[in-house]
Structure formats: structure tokens, C-alpha cells
Design an enzyme around this catalytic site. Structure first.
Site, PDB file in Angstrom:
ATOM      1  N   GLU A  90      -6.729 -14.386   6.889  1.00 44.73           N
ATOM      2  CA  GLU A  90      -5.465 -14.996   6.751  1.00 44.73           C
ATOM      3  C   GLU A  90      -4.822 -15.718   7.744  1.00 44.73           C
ATOM      4  O   GLU A  90      -3.622 -16.611   7.464  1.00 44.73           O
ATOM      5  CB  GLU A  90      -4.430 -13.742   6.252  1.00 44.73           C
ATOM      6  CG  GLU A  90      -4.325 -12.626   7.545  1.00 44.73           C
ATOM      7  CD  GLU A  90      -3.653 -11.602   7.008  1.00 44.73           C
ATOM      8  OE1 GLU A  90      -2.840 -10.917   7.408  1.00 44.73           O
ATOM      9  OE2 GLU A  90      -4.347 -10.865   5.790  1.00 44.73           O
ATOM     10  N   ARG A 118       0.882  -1.421  -0.066  1.00 46.27           N
ATOM     11  CA  ARG A 118      -0.031   0.016   0.011  1.00 46.27           C
ATOM     12  C   ARG A 118       1.142   1.250  -0.027  1.00 46.27           C
ATOM     13  O   ARG A 118       0.683   2.215  -0.663  1.00 46.27           O
ATOM     14  CB  ARG A 118      -0.994  -0.078   1.146  1.00 46.27           C
ATOM     15  CG  ARG A 118      -2.089  -0.890   1.257  1.00 46.27           C
ATOM     16  CD  ARG A 118      -2.825  -1.102   2.460  1.00 46.27           C
ATOM     17  NE  ARG A 118      -3.862  -1.984   2.347  1.00 46.27           N
ATOM     18  CZ  ARG A 118      -4.154  -3.180   2.115  1.00 46.27           C
ATOM     19  NH1 ARG A 118      -3.164  -3.915   1.905  1.00 46.27           N
ATOM     20  NH2 ARG A 118      -5.496  -3.769   1.642  1.00 46.27           N
ATOM     21  N   SER A 123     -11.486  -7.833   0.379  1.00 47.81           N
ATOM     22  CA  SER A 123     -11.594  -6.432   0.657  1.00 47.81           C
ATOM     23  C   SER A 123     -10.596  -5.706  -0.092  1.00 47.81           C
ATOM     24  O   SER A 123     -10.518  -4.487  -0.320  1.00 47.81           O
ATOM     25  CB  SER A 123     -11.167  -6.466   2.059  1.00 47.81           C
ATOM     26  OG  SER A 123      -9.969  -6.739   2.367  1.00 47.81           O
ATOM     27  N   HIS A 145      -8.104 -17.551  -2.590  1.00 43.19           N
ATOM     28  CA  HIS A 145      -6.742 -16.910  -2.201  1.00 43.19           C
ATOM     29  C   HIS A 145      -5.521 -17.667  -3.020  1.00 43.19           C
ATOM     30  O   HIS A 145      -5.859 -18.274  -4.041  1.00 43.19           O
ATOM     31  CB  HIS A 145      -6.345 -17.173  -0.612  1.00 43.19           C
ATOM     32  CG  HIS A 145      -6.986 -15.987   0.244  1.00 43.19           C
ATOM     33  ND1 HIS A 145      -6.318 -15.349   1.040  1.00 43.19           N
ATOM     34  CD2 HIS A 145      -8.485 -15.499   0.044  1.00 43.19           C
ATOM     35  CE1 HIS A 145      -7.135 -14.161   1.692  1.00 43.19           C
ATOM     36  NE2 HIS A 145      -8.260 -14.535   1.015  1.00 43.19           N
TER      37      HIS A 145
END
EC number: 2.5.1.19
Length: 432
Positions: A318, A33, A176, A345
Site C-alpha cells: 500500500e 478490525r 491478505s 486494489h
């Protein structure tokens, strides 16, 4: 690192109670990010102590292809904004995704800001991971994308020099990251972006909170009202960003204290964070562990028994592989629910866990949205990992108490923690 089984790792057994201090690398979620936001900033950003792994190198490579170069520093990378590597003058560009979900989902919107067609493709596994709802949302925001109807890589984004932006409905129930992708790019859109969530709630609310927090730290204006998010157009700036340790990668180490007994300390654990892995701090006492946040990090001491539990891990999915492995040692049945999204995933983690844990003697079955685990004697054998780093970590936890577990392709941990095996064996050496 490997034993007689080619490309396998003999997971070590804990011969004594642990007494170890470990340091885990930076958070992958935060690192990637930060790199994306740095590429959208108006000036270079020094990203300090980031994760250095396959996924983060793929992100830097993708950003370089899109025009945001980076330079390695003594403790991280200096990331320059888009446009600093020169113009491709409309020539085709390729972005290599590997099997990195954050790269596949966070960078297509950035490609639309340029003036070239950009082909996105990667490993065979990434072609099976969901991305269709995000591509559809980007189209509605004015981005031209060719995917031959697949809703998955390979696909081509045609850069038109900018993105109109505006308001869009999004089904982010599969990941998400779809929502985060739009929010991260929103400051660069002409009209910003307003995202209205439809369908079931996205998994992993902490990752959404992480995205919002990082946008604020880079100077974006972000508003949230229930299931509606708005990011205004903005010039981003963050001269320096320090990445936190990856608390999800710390999961097998704190689980080791519960499984094998003794104490494991994880250096640098933050007192406040948006990372999903921090959930472990409140959860482990339910498994009989003592948990203390100290000046130097988090200390976890195992208890005398592990009770069975019922867990909804929707927000922290996760962590499921490591938690499932740990619950195989409980003294009562356990149920994990809320993680149907794990089927999309790196692999179908629900099926993979049920298959591999059962193959070692476990009584583990799939449910629609999770796993049912009933304690049973475990034995050694090959634990297949399906090119999934979290499954390697789960197998390592099993190996603490079960001799003869051979972990297939341990090198796949290079996705998030290239030094995992060495750090794991070092932890055991400290306690023996």
C-alpha cells in the site's frame, strides 16, 4: 481546494525546506478490525480515536444493518454486539460496500450468523476487486452464498443463525484480507476455524500480524504454525480499544521531508506496531534521510540526495504509490517488485502509476510485479487518480517539486483521510 480545472487540486510546490508537525488520523485497518471484533464481543466496546472516513462509516453502517448498532462518543464510537438492533425476522437486508475492501471481505461471515438473506453490493469498482476465494472458503465452512458464479459483488449471504466452521483451505495470494476475514469471524463459529493457506503467500504479512494481535487483545485463542492458522470458539471482550495513528497515511508526509528537504514530525508514531507503514522508519535512511523516534512521534529530516534503490514491497504494497512518486526524484534508476496484487486494489495501481507518472515526463514502465523508474525531467499536467486515495497522496508528493500538477478528484482521499488537503497545505505553510 480546487483551481481553474473543475474538480482538480493544484498541488502546492514547497517554496522552502519544511519545518512542520502533523497529526494523521487513526488507522483504517485497525479501526475496521476493531469494529468487527466489537460486533462479535459479548458486551459493548468503546473504540477510541478511530479513523472517521467513508470506509469506516461504511463499516459501521454494514454492522448496523447486520444488527450491531453504534453510538458516537466524544472521542470515537461505542459499538454494541450483534443482535442489539433487534431481529429482522428473516426479512432481506442490504449492506452498502462503497469501494471498501475491508467491508466487502470482513462482513459476509457476520451476515451468516443472523437469520436473514443479506445482499452485498457497492460501487462499480468493488465489483472488480477479487473476493471469489473468500466466498468459496465460506461456502466450504457451511455458509450459503448466491453470486451467480461471479465471485464478486453483488452477492447474497443467507443467514442460518450460525456458521459450522472447521477446517478450510484458502488461497489468499490476491489479498491478505481473505485470511483476516476468516480469522476475525472464527471465534463466532461453532467449531472455530482452521485455515490452511494454499498457493502463493499472501501479501502484507504485517496486516496478518495485526489481525492476530487484535484477536488476542479481544480474548481469542489463536495459534499459528507456518501456513496454518487456528482460532478457537470464544466469547470476546474488550471494554476499550485505542486506535493507533495510520502510518500508511503518514507516508506522504514523511516522504515530503525527503523530497523537499527540512524536517517533518508525525505526532503519535508508536514505538512498536504491526502496521505496515512502520517499514518507512527503517527504509527512509536508505534514501539519505535522518529518522528519529522521539517522545512526541517520528521526526524525518531529508538528506542532500535520493539514491536509486531496488525494493521488494510485497509486505508493504500500500506504500507503493508514495514510494514510486518519491523515487522519480532519485539520481539513479529504481525497481519496485513484489506488488502484483496491487492490480486488484481500488484500481490497477501498477498501470495507473506507470501511466500517470509517464504522462508527466517520467520514464516509468510496468513489470510483471511492479515498476521500473528511471529519473527524467518532470513537468506539470493533470494527474488522474482513478478514485484511489493513495494516488492523490502520490500526486501531492510530486507537486512538492514539480509546478503545475493538477490532481484529479482530490476528494477521494475521504476514503482514509478527509482532511488530507488541508493538512498538506498546512504542512507547507509551516515551513515557509
Amino acid at each position: 481546494m480546487t483551481d481553474a480545472h473543475e474538480n482538480h487540486w493544484a498541488a502546492p510546490v514547497a517554496a522552502a525546506a519544511l519545518d512542520a508537525r502533523v497529526r494523521v488520523p487513526g488507522s483504517k485497518s485497525i479501526t475496521n478490525r476493531a469494529y468487527v471484533l466489537a460486533a462479535l464481543a459479548g458486551a459493548p466496546t468503546r473504540v477510541r480515536v478511530p479513523l472517521d472516513s467513508r470506509d469506516t462509516r461504511l463499516m459501521l453502517g454494514a454492522l448496523a444493518s447486520l444488527g450491531a448498532r453504534s453510538e458516537e462518543t466524544a472521542d470515537g464510537f461505542l459499538v454494541y454486539p450483534l443482535g442489539t438492533t433487534g431481529s429482522s425476522h428473516g426479512e432481506p437486508v442490504e449492506v452498502t460496500l462503497g469501494n471498501a475492501g475491508t467491508v466487502a471481505r470482513f462482513t459476509p461471515a457476520l451476515a451468516a450468523l443472523g437469520d436473514s438473506p443479506v445482499l452485498f453490493d457497492g460501487d462499480e469498482a468493488i465489483r472488480r476487486r477479487p473476493i471469489g476465494p473468500l466466498l468459496a472458503a465460506l461456502r466450504r465452512l457451511g455458509v450459503r452464498i448466491d453470486d451467480d458464479g461471479r465471485g464478486a459483488p453483488p452477492f447474497t449471504v443467507h443467514g442460518d443463525g450460525g456458521v459450522r466452521g472447521g477446517t478450510v483451505d484458502l488461497d489468499s495470494s490476491a489479498s491478505s484480507q481473505f485470511l483476516s476475514a476468516l480469522l476475525l469471524a472464527g471465534p463466532a463459529f461453532d467449531r472455530g476455524v482452521t485455515v490452511r493457506l494454499v498457493g502463493d503467500a499472501p501479501p502484507s504479512e504485517p496486516h496478518i500480524a495485526m489481525t492476530l494481535d487484535m484477536l488476542h487483545r479481544f480474548g481469542a485463542t489463536v495459534e499459528r504454525e507456518g501456513a496454518e492458522f487456528h482460532v478457537a470458539p470464544a466469547k470476546l471482550s474488550c471494554p476499550e480499544y485505542v486506535v493507533e495513528p495510520d502510518l500508511s497515511t503518514a507516508a506522504p508526509f514523511v516522504a515530503a521531508a525527503v523530497a523537499a528537504g527540512g524536517t517533518v514530525r508525525v505526532a503519535g508514531w508508536p514505538s512498536t506496531t504491526t502496521q505496515p507503514g512502520d517499514w518507512l522508519r527503517s527504509f527512509l535512511p536508505a534514501l539519505g534521510a535522518s529518522v528519529r523516534l522521539e517522545d512526541g512521534g517520528l521526526a524525518v529530516t531529508g538528506g542532500s540526495r535520493i539514491p536509486g534503490v531496488e525494493l521488494d514491497l510485497h509486505e508493504v504494497g500500500e506504500l507503493t504509490p508514495v514510494v514510486a512518486a518519491l523515487l522519480c526524484f532519485a539520481d539513479g534508476p529504481s525497481v519496485i517488485s513484489g506488488v502484483a496484487h496491487l492490480r486488484g486494489h481500488e484500481t490497477d495501481r501498477i498501470t495507473a502509476l506507470a501511466t500517470e507518472l509517464s504522462a508527466l515526463g517520467g520514464d516509468v514502465s510496468e513489470t510483471d510485479d511492479g515498476l521500473r523508474i528511471t529519473p527524467a525531467p518532470l513537468h506539470g499536467g493533470v494527474f488522474r487518480t482513478y478514485d484511489d486515495h493513495r494516488l492523490v497522496m502520490a500526486a501531492a508528493v510530486l507537486g512538492l517539486r514539480v509546478p503545475g500538477i493538477h490532481v484529479e478528484n482530490p476528494a477521494t482521499v475521504g476514503k482514509t483521510f478527509p482532511a488530507f488537503v488541508e493538512t498538506w497545505t498546512g504542512m507547507l505553510g509551516s515551513g515557509q
